[in-house]
Design a protein around this motif. Structure first.
Motif, short mmCIF file in Angstrom:
data_model
loop_
_atom_site.label_atom_id
_atom_site.label_comp_id
_atom_site.label_asym_id
_atom_site.label_seq_id
_atom_site.Cartn_x
_atom_site.Cartn_y
_atom_site.Cartn_z
N THR A 55 32.35 1.11 44.11
CA THR A 55 33.74 1.27 44.51
C THR A 55 34.19 0.21 45.51
OG1 THR A 55 33.13 2.76 46.30
CG2 THR A 55 33.57 3.77 44.17
N ALA A 58 37.35 -1.79 44.70
CA ALA A 58 38.52 -0.89 44.68
C ALA A 58 38.92 -0.52 46.09
CB ALA A 58 38.20 0.35 43.86
N GLU A 59 37.91 -0.26 46.90
CA GLU A 59 38.18 0.17 48.26
C GLU A 59 38.95 -0.89 49.05
OE1 GLU A 59 35.88 3.90 49.71
OE2 GLU A 59 34.87 2.45 48.44
N VAL A 64 44.69 1.35 49.33
CA VAL A 64 43.66 2.34 48.99
C VAL A 64 43.19 3.07 50.25
CG1 VAL A 64 41.32 2.67 48.09
CG2 VAL A 64 42.93 1.14 46.92
N VAL A 67 37.96 6.03 47.95
CA VAL A 67 37.56 6.23 46.56
C VAL A 67 36.46 7.29 46.56
CG1 VAL A 67 36.70 5.16 44.46
CG2 VAL A 67 38.10 3.82 46.05
N VAL A 116 40.55 7.33 42.82
CA VAL A 116 41.10 6.48 43.87
C VAL A 116 42.29 7.21 44.48
CG1 VAL A 116 42.17 4.28 44.43
CG2 VAL A 116 40.41 4.41 42.65
#
Ligand SMILES: Cc1cc2nc3c(=O)[nH]c(=O)nc-3n(C[C@H](O)[C@H](O)[C@H](O)COP(=O)(O)OP(=O)(O)OC[C@H]3O[C@@H](n4cnc5c(N)ncnc54)[C@H](O)[C@@H]3O)c2cc1C
Ligand code: FES
Ligand code: FES
Lengths: 788, 161, 263
Positions: A55, A58-59, A64, A67, A116
Motif C-alpha cells: 500500500t 497508495a498511501e 489519502v 489504506v 483506501v
C-alpha cells in the motif's frame, strides 16, 4: 363499496409526497461533517492466493488518509452466518470463515482486498489503483457438480471439500419415496436450472460509519431492510461493540428484495474505520460494484421426479438439487435451499410422499442468498413445471390435473413438515380462469396465427410460506436468531400516536398501511398516526422486513401493542366517567359507557394520561405507551393461481407477454392498492427471471452479465398491464389481522406461468420435442429449441 | 476548478467544478439537491433524468460545464408554485406509481418530457418512452397508468384497481 | 474518472486547435464516452466538447438532394428533421437508445465510435454515405475498418455526414434484451443503381455489406429474392445473447423484413 379509510381502504401513500418532490432521504443523501470516502480494492480474479498487498504508493497519494488491508482485521470477527443447517447424516454444515477483507486468499471476483480512505472519493479511487496486489491465480471452482468431484480445487482450504451440506428432507421418508417410484404407474422427470439472478434494487448499497470520541458511540447509516439485525450481527460477531454503544440507521431505502437483509463487509468496514480514524467514513456502491458484491439469488440445478397413478393422482415427489452458495455463506444463505424450499415442495397438492435432497456447494462466485421469494420460487417452479409436463405426457388437461390433486381440507399437514391453516385453491383457480378469460384463448390463438405468430397459455398455482415465523421452530431448524417482531405505540398527550416498529419499509408503504390499522382500531383519522421505522435508537428490537412478514408479524405486534393501549385507555375512561372498565366501549375515537349516553373523547383520555389530575394513580401508571413483541405460532400460507399468455415469433424466437393474470388469496387486505402494487412488482420480477435476467460467469469466473449492458432488467415495454385479483380471501387463522403477506407472491407464481406458456406455444406449433427450456427464455434459446 | 453558472429550477446558481464533475454530482453534492438519484454507472437506469433547456437528459451522463448558462429543471422544481403536487406528481400518488421512490424522480421528469411532446400518449408510446427508466418495484403497471391519467385519459378500464 | 481539462469551443476552428494538443479527445454527446470514462477505460488529458458549435448541428438538404447531417447533431434532431427527407434514416435515429440518450448522443460520436452493435454505421454503410471531416471526405465503404476502428486520424472531427436518399429503404433492428443496442440490425436501401444491404451487430468485423443479398435484391427487390441465400456463421459474434448461428439466421430474417418494410 370500497372503504375510504381504515383497514380495507386504498389510502394514498403519505410517503409518496416526499419521494415525488425529491425530498426522500436515502443513505447516499446523508453527508456528515468531515466525512472521508472509502474505495474498495477488489479481486479481479475468481480464485487466487494472496501473497501480498503493498500500500506504500497508495498511501503517498494526494488526500489519502489511510489504506486498510486484511492485516487490519486480524483478530476481528468475520461476517457471521445466521443459519446453521444440519445435514442428512446429522452433521452440521461446513462453515468457512468470511473475513471483512481477504486473508490469504481471494475467492470471487469482487472479493474485497484493501480499502483506501481519502478526503474525496476521486482521490480514494485514484489511490486504489496504486495499491499493488500480488496474487497467484488458482484454478477457479465454478460448476457445482465438478466442484464436488474428488480432486477438485477447494474454495476453502480448511474445509474437507466444497460441499457445505447434503440435506435430506424428510430423511425418514427416503426409502418409502424410492419404493413409491418403483411401483408408480407413471413417472415424469424434469431437469432444470433455476438461474442465478442479481437482485438490482435501484438504490445501490451505501454505508456511512460514524464515531463520537466523546461518548464512544458508533453509528452506521446503511441501506438495510433490518437495522436491528445488522446491529446485532455486526456488533456482537464482527466488531465487538455492545448494542448500547452502536446505533444503526436505515433511512429511506430504495428497494431491497432480499439483497439488503444481509450484513456486508462494507458496513463493518465503515463502522470500524470511522472508529479508527475518528471521522465519518462513507462508501457508496457503484452499480458495477453492486453486481459483484450484492448477494445474488437462486442458482439451483434440479432434477425433479413426479410419480402418478393411472388417474393422475400424485403419489410421490423426489428432487435432487445442487444449490450454489458462492464463495462464502451470506447471512441467511443456508436456509434458502433447505427450509425455505424443501418445506414448500408439497405445493397446493396432496402428495403423500416427498423427499428433497439438496447439496449446497461452494464455488468461486459471489455469495448467493435470499432474493424475493427465496427458495419458494425455486420450489414452485420445479413443481409447476413438472406437473405441466406430466399432464402433457398423460394426456390430462393441466388445469384438471392440478384440481384433481388439490388440498381441499384445512388445516392440512404436509409430508414436508408444515401445516397449512387455510386456503381454497379451487376458488383462486376459478377466479383466475375468469379474469384471464381463458375461454377466449382459442380465438386469440387464431388471431395470433393469422399474424404468423405462435401463441401459448400457461397456468399454474403456487403456495408460499410467509411471515417467517415461530422462533422456537426456526431455532430448531438452525436459525441463530429469533423471528418475532416488535412495536411500541406511544400516544401523545393530545391524542396523536407514534408507532415505532421493528419492521422496515423500503417501498412497501408501511407508513400508510400500518397507520391505517392503528387508526381503524381506535377510530381516529389516519393522519393522527405516525409510523417510525429504520433506526435502532428509536425503535424496539425487531427483525426487519423480508419474507412478506411485515404486516403478518410486525403488524400483529403493533395490533397487540395497540390493544394494550386501548385496554389501559379504557381504564382511564372508566375512571373519568365513573364506570367499570368492562362497560367501556371504544368507537369512532370516543369512549362510551355501554347502555348510557356518557362519553369521553379519545383526546380527553390521552390528555388525562399525561396530566393525571383526575386519574386512578393507585391502579395504573400515568402515560400511554406500550410495547409488544409478537412471535407467531405458524407461517402464513398465501396461495393462488397465475396465467400467462405469450406470443412467440417463429422466425426469431422472441417471446412477448400478451396477457398476465394473477388470482391471489392473501387473507384479509389492509390496503388493496398497495397489495396490487406488490403483486405487479413481483410479476415483473418473475417475468424478468423467465425471459430476461441471468447472471452468467465465464470459465475464468468473470461475471459476463456485470452491468445493464448485459444483464437484462425488465423495462416498461417488456411487460403488459396485469390483471390481478385478491377477492378470494381465506383469512389466516393465527394472527390478529388475518393477513398472510403479499410481497413475494408475484415473483413466485409467475416464472412457471411464463415458461409453461412458451412451451405450450411451441407444442401447439408442432415442436413436440420441446418439453422444457431453461430460463431466461431469450430469443436465441427459444429459437434454438425450435431448431430441435 | 472552473466556475459554472446555470439556472436550476428558476434560480441562478453557480459553483466551482472540475472538468470531470457530472451534472448529477453538481446537483447532489454541489447544490445539495439530492432528489436526483444515481442508480447505475452505465447510463441506463434513468434515475438521474433532469431537463436541460427543456430536454430530458441523464444528468449522470453530462458534465456540469456543459450546462454553462443552461436552464436546468429537477424533481425539486416540479411541484406547483404553491407547493402542491403537480398533475403528474399527483397522478403518481393517486395511482400508486411508486414504491421505494428511488426511480421516481427520473420517472416523473421523463413523464413530464413525454407529455410536453405528446399530450395524450398511448400505452405503447408511454412504454416506449420509458425505455431508459428502470423501476424494480412497480412492474411499471401503475407508472404507465399514472402517466395516462396525468394526460387526462380515462384509466378506469385498466385491469385492477 | 481521471481528471482532465474541459473546453467548449464555439467554432470548428477553435475545436480543431484544441484537439491539436497532446491527449485531447473530442466529446460529442458523451453517451458513450462518459460511461467509458467512469470505468476509467480512457484517460484523456483534455476533452473538447463539440456541442457548443452551431455549425456542426442540424439537418439540411444538399443541391444533389443528399441529406446532410452536422457531425454534432443529436439523434433526436435527426429523428425529427430528417423525417420528411429520409424517413428510414429518421426512424433509425428515433430508435437509438432511449429519449434522454437521443437528446444528447450525436451522429458523429456514433460513427467515430463504430460500436459493432450501433445503428448509425448500418445507415451510413447502407446508404453509401460520405463522411466529411475537418480535413477530408471519406466514403462509408472506406470508413469502417472493423469493430471500434475507423479511418479517422487522431484529432480528426466528423463535421458532416451526407446521405444520398434512396428510392426505398428500411432499417430493422432486433434488440439485444439488455443494452437495447442491435443484437443484429439490417439496413436495406434501394437506389437507382442497385440495392445496398448493411448489417450491424452480427459480425466480429463490425458493420458489413451483405453482397449476395445486394445482388439478389438488385434484380428482384422482394423478401423472396433472398430465400435461397445462406449466411455463414463464421466470424459472427457469439455471446450471452446469441450464438453465431443465431446471428447468421437473424441477418437473413431481418433482411427480408427490411425489404418488406421498405415496400
Ligand atoms: C443507454 C444507451 C443506449 C444506447 N443505445 C444505442 C442504440 O440502440 N444504438 C446505437 O447505435 N447507439 C446506442 N447508444 C450509443 C449512443 O448512440 C451514443 O450517443 C453514440 O454511440 C455516441 O455518440 P456521442 O455523441 O454520445 O459520442 P461521445 O460519447 O461523446 O463520443 C464517442 C466517441 O466518439 C468521439 N467523437 C464524438 N464526436 C465526434 C466527432 N464529431 N468527430 C470525431 N470523433 C467524435 C469521441 O471522442 C469518442 O471517442 C446508446 C447509449 C446509451 C447510453
Ligand atoms: S444514474 Fe444516470 S442513467 Fe443510471
Ligand atoms: S419505485 Fe422502487 S425502483 Fe421504482
Amino acid at each position: 363499496m370500497p372503504k375510504d379509510h381504515g383497514i380495507g381502504a386504498s389510502s394514498k401513500r403519505r410517503e409518496d409526497v416526499r419521494f415525488l418532490t425529491g425530498r426522500g432521504r436515502y443513505t447516499d443523501d446523508i453527508n456528515l461533517r468531515g466525512q472521508a470516502y472509502a474505495c474498495f480494492v477488489r479481486s479481479q480474479v475468481a480464485h487466487g492466493r494472496l501473497n501480498g498487498v503493498n500500500t506504500a504508493d497508495a498511501e503517498a497519494m494526494p488526500g489519502v488518509i489511510r489504506v486498510f488491508t486484511g492485516a487490519d482485521f486480524e483478530g476481528i470477527g468475520g461476517l457471521p452466518c445466521g443459519w446453521q443447517v444440519t445435514d442428512r447424516h446429522g452433521e452440521v454444515m461446513q462453515e468457512p470463515g468470511h473475513p471483512v477483507l481477504a486473508q490469504g486468499k481471494v475467492r470471487h471476483v469482487g472479493d474485497p482486498i484493501a480499502v483506501v480512505v481519502a478526503e474525496t472519493y476521486d482521490q480514494a479511487r485514484d489511490a486504489a489503483e496504486a495499491v499493488v496486489i500480488d496474487i497467484e491465480e488458482l484454478e477457479p471452482v465454478l460448476d457445482m457438480k465438478a466442484a464436488l468431484e474428488d480432486g477438485a480445487p477447494k474454495v476453502h482450504d480448511d474445509l474437507t471439500s466444497n460441499l457445505c451440506y447434503d440435506w435430506g428432507f424428510v430423511e425418514e421418508n427416503r426409502e418409502a419415496v424410492n419404493k413409491a417410484f418403483e411401483t408408480a404407474h407413471h413417472v415424469t422427470t424434469l431437469e432444470l436450472v433455476n438461474q442465478r439472478l442479481v437482485p438490482n434494487a435501484m438504490e445501490p448499497r451505501v454505508a456511512i460509519g460514524d464515531f463520537d470520541p466523546g461518548t464512544e458511540d458508533s453509528t452506521l447509516y446503511t441501506t438495510s431492510q433490518n437495522p436491528h439485525v445488522i446491529r446485532l450481527l455486526m456488533g456482537a460477531f464482527v466488531l465487538g461493540i455492545p448494542e448500547h454503544k452502536l446505533r444503526v440507521v436505515a433511512p429511506d431505502v430504495g428497494g431491497g428484495f432480499g439483497s439488503k437483509i444481509f450484513h456486508y463487509a462494507e458496513e463493518a468496514f465503515c463502522t470500524f474505520a470511522a472508529k479508527q480514524l475518528k471521522r465519518p467514513v462513507k462508501w457508496t456502491c457503484s452499480r458495477s460494484e453492486s453486481f459483484i458484491t450484492d448477494a445474488h439469488g437462486r442458482d439451483h440445478v434440479t432434477k425433479i421426479e413426479l410419480a402418478l397413478d393411472a388417474e393422475g393422482h400424485f403419489q410421490a415427489i423426489r428432487t435432487e438439487t445442487y444449490a450454489n452458495m458462492g464463495a462464502y455463506l451470506s447471512t441467511f444463505a443456508p436456509s434458502v435451499p433447505t427450509w425455505l424450499h424443501g418445506t414448500l415442495m408439497a405445493g397446493n397438492y396432496k402428495t403423500p410422499l416427498i423427499y428433497v435432497n439438496v447439496k449446497a456447494v461452494f464455488t468461486n462466485t459471489v455469495p448467493v442468498d435470499a432474493y424475493r421469494g427465496a427458495g419458494r420460487p425455486e420450489a414452485t417452479f420445479q413443481l409447476e413445471r413438472v406437473i405441466d409436463k406430466a399432464a402433457r405426457e398423460m394426456g390430462i388437461d393441466p388445469v384438471e390435473l392440478r384440481r384433481k390433486n388439490f388440498i381441499t381440507q384445512f388445516p392440512y399437514a404436509t409430508p414436508v413438515a408444515v401445516e397449512y391453516d387455510t386456503g381454497d385453491y379451487n376458488a383462486t383457480l376459478d377466479k383466475l380462469l375468469e379474469i384471464a378469460d381463458v375461454s377466449g384463448f382459442e380465438s386469440r390463438l387464431a388471431e395470433s396465427k393469422a399474424r404468423g405468430k405462435l401463441r401459448g397459455l400457461g397456468i399454474n398455482c403456487y403456495i408460499e410460506a410467509c411471515g417467517i415465523a415461530p422462533s422456537h421452530l426456526v431455532g430448531q431448524l438452525g436459525a441463530r436468531a429469533g423471528l418475532y417482531e416488535s412495536a411500541t405505540v406511544r400516544v401523545n398527550a393530545t391524542g396523536g400516536l407514534v408507532v415505532m416498529t421493528g419492521s422496515h419499509s423500503h417501498g412497501q408503504g408501511h407508513e400508510t398501511s400500518f397507520a391505517q390499522v392503528v387508526a381503524d382500531m381506535i377510530g381516529i383519522d389516519e393522519n393522527m398516526v405516525e409510523i417510525v421505522h429504520g433506526d435502532t435508537a428509536n425503535t424496539p428490537m425487531g427483525m426487519g422486513t423480508y419474507g412478506s412478514r411485515s404486516l403478518a408479524v410486525g403488524g400483529s405486534a403493533m395490533v397487540r401493542a395497540t390493544e394494550k393501549i386501548i385496554a389501559k385507555a379504557k381504564k382511564i375512561a372508566a375512571h373519568l366517567m365513573e364506570a367499570s372498565p368492562d362497560d367501556i366501549e371504544l368507537k369512532d375515537g370516543a369512549f362510551t359507557v355501554a347502555g348510557t349516553d356518557k362519553s369521553v373523547a379519545w383526546g380527553d383520555v390521552t390528555l388525562a394520561a399525561y396530566v393525571p389530575h383526575n386519574y386512578p394513580l393507585e391502579e395504573i401508571e400515568p402515560g400511554l405507551e406500550e410495547t409488544a413483541f409478537y412471535d407467531p405460532n405458524n407461517f402464513t400460507y398465501p396461495a393462488g393461481a397465475y396465467a400467462c399468455e405469450v406470443e412467440v415469433d417463429p422466425e426469431t424466437g422472441k417471446v412477448t407477454i400478451e396477457r398476465f393474470a394473477a388470482a391471489d388469496d392473501f387473507g384479509n387486505i389492509v390496503n388493496p392498492m398497495i397489495v396490487d402494487g406488490q403483486v405487479h412488482g413481483g410479476i415483473a420480477q418473475g417475468i424478468g427471471q423467465a425471459l430476461l435476467e441471468g447472471a452468467a460467469y465465464d470459465e475464468y469466473g468473470q461475471l459476463l452479465s456485470g452491468s445493464y449492458m448485459d444483464y437484462a432488467m425488465p423495462r416498461a415495454d417488456d411487460v403488459p398491464f396485469y390483471t390481478v385479483d385478491h377477492s378470494c380471501q381465506t383469512p389466516c387463522t393465527h394472527n390478529p389481522l388475518g393477513v398472510k403477506g403479499c410481497g413475494e407472491a408475484g415473483a413466485i407464481g409467475s416464472p412457471p406461468a411464463v415458461v409453461n406458456a412458451v412451451v405450450d406455444a411451441l407444442q401447439r406449433a408442432g415442436h413436440t420435442g420441446v418439453t422444457h427450456i431453461d430460463m431466461p427464455l431469450t430469443p436465441s434459446r427459444v429459437w434454438s429449441a425450435m431448431q430441435g | 476548478m472552473t466556475k459554472v453558472t446555470m439556472t436550476v429550477n428558476g434560480k441562478p446558481v453557480s459553483g466551482e467544478v472540475e472538468g470531470r464533475t457530472l451534472l448529477s454530482q453538481f446537483l447532489r453534492e454541489g447544490l445539495g439537491m439530492t432528489g436526483t438519484h444515481i442508480g447505475c454507472d452505465t447510463s441506463q437506469c434513468g434515475a438521474c433524468v433532469v431537463h436541460v433547456n427543456g430536454q430530458d437528459v441523464k444528468s449522470c451522463t453530462m458534465f456540469a460545464l456543459e450546462c454553462e448558462g443552461a436552464e436546468v429543471r429537477t424533481i425539486e422544481g416540479m411541484a406547483n408554485a404553491d407547493g402542491s403536487l403537480s398533475t403528474i406528481q399527483q397522478a403518481f400518488q393517486d395511482h400508486h406509481g411508486l414504491q421505494c421512490g428511488f426511480c421516481t424522480p427520473g420517472m416523473v421528469m421523463t413523464a413530464a418530457a413525454l407529455l410536453e411532446k405528446n399530450p395524450k400518449p398511448s400505452e405503447a408510446e408511454i412504454r416506449d418512452y420509458l425505455e431508459g427508466n428502470i423501476c424494480r418495484c412497480t412492474g411499471y403497471h401503475n407508472i404507465v397508468k399514472a402517466i395516462m391519467a396525468a394526460s387526462g385519459q380515462d384509466v378506469g378500464a385498466i385491469a385492477a384497481e | 474518472m481521471y481528471a482532465f481539462d474541459f473546453e467548449r469551443p464555439t467554432t470548428l476552428d477553435e475545436a480543431v486547435a484544441a484537439l491539436g494538443t497532446e491527449e485531447a479527445q473530442a466529446l460529442g454527446g458523451g453517451q458513450t464516452l462518459i460511461p467509458t470514462l467512469k470505468q476509467r477505460l480512457a484517460g484523456p488529458a483534455k476533452l473538447v466538447s463539440l456541442t457548443g458549435i452551431a455549425e456542426l448541428r442540424g439537418v439540411c438538404i444538399a443541391d444533389d438532394g443528399a441529406v446532410c447531417i452536422g457531425g454534432a447533431t443529436p439523434h433526436a434532431v435527426v429523428a425529427a428533421e430528417a423525417a420528411a427527407h429520409y424517413p428510414a434514416l429518421a426512424a433509425l435515429a428515433g430508435n437509438i437508445g432511449d429519449p434522454a440518450v437521443r437528446n444528447r448522443g450525436t451522429i458523429g460520436g456514433s460513427l467515430a465510435n463504430n460500436d459493432p452493435s450501433a445503428c448509425y454505421p448500418a445507415a451510413a454503410l447502407g446508404s453509401g454515405a460520405m463522411i466529411r471531416t475537418n480535413i477530408r471526405d471519406i466514403a462509408a465503404d472506406d470508413y469502417f475498418q472493423g469493430m471500434f476502428t475507423t479511418a479517422l486520424e487522431e484529432g480528426e472531427i466528423i463535421t458532416e455526414v451526407r446521405f444520398p436518399v434512396p428510392q426505398k429503404a428500411a432499417y430493422v433492428k432486433f434488440e439485444q434484451p439488455a443494452s437495447r443496442f442491435a443484437l443484429t440490425g439490417v439496413f436495406v436501401a434501394k437506389y437507382a443503381d442497385g440495392v445496398r444491404v448493411a448489417v450491424t451487430g452480427a459480425s466480429e468485423e463490425g458493420v458489413f455489406r451483405w453482397s449476395e443479398a445486394e445482388a439478389a435484391l438488385s434484380s428482384d427487390f422482394s423478401a423472396g429474392a433472398i430465400a435461397g441465400l445462406a449466411v455463414d456463421a463464421e466470424n459472427m459474434i457469439g455471446d450471452l445473447h446469441g450464438s453465431p448461428e443465431y446471428r447468421a439466421h437473424l441477418v437473413k430474417v431481418l433482411t427480408g423484413r427490411a425489404v418488406t418494410a421498405a415496400g
